[in-house]
Write an enzyme that holds these catalytic residues in place. Structure first.
Site: not given
Length: 161
Positions: A56, A58, A86, A89
């Site tokens: 991801h 992040e 999410c 993260c």
């Protein structure tokens, strides 16, 4: 929600990274981490490209910032992200002790910075994160909508072959 003058500047940098993800066929999420007035790390989604749930935007940016700054604690940093984090993260943001998160578009289906849960500001944790939402929200949302519209079209076209 207090939008600071530089928030739009840094969100535009995150949007540029989200566009790189889009070009790779990834969900267009981009992220920058800022300390003071300098970008210390960047990341964008690469889950499909790297074949891992962990890729991801992040997580990539947090990993790079930690390496660059030589510490897992990212105190004094602000994270700018085009889509609400999410649960993975948001948890990593809390664990890394980031001071502030600036979010473009919220994610009512999977967001854990206020939509479904707000992991960033749970009093039960030993660290809470200041949160600003809606920075360049329309541009962030449109980028995501365009991606999913294109994806649905591609899937429909492939199915029709």
């Amino acid at each position: 929600m207090t939008v600071r003058g530089s928030d739009e500047f840094y969100m535009k940098k995150a949007i540029a990274l989200a566009k790189r993800a889009f070009a790779l066929g990834e969900v267009p999420v981009g992220c920058v981490i800022v300390q003071g007035d300098r970008i210390v790390a960047r990341g964008f989604n690469r889950r499909n490209t790297r074949k891992t749930t962990l890729a991801h935007a992040e997580i990539a940016a947090i990993d790079k910032a930690s390496k660059k700054l030589g510490d897992w604690r990212l105190e004094g940093c602000t994270l700018y992200v085009t889509l609400e984090p999410c649960q993975m993260c948001a948890g990593a943001i809390v664990q890394s002790r980031i001071d502030r998160v600036v979010i473009g578009a919220m994610n009512p289906k999977a967001g854990c910075a206020g939509s479904i849960l707000n992991l960033l500001q749970m009093q039960e944790f030993n660290h809470q994160v200041e949160r600003t939402t809606g920075v360049l929200e329309e541009e962030c949302r449109e980028l995501l909508q365009d991606f999913f519209k294109d994806l649905r079209f591609r899937l429909k076209t492939e199915k029709g072959r």
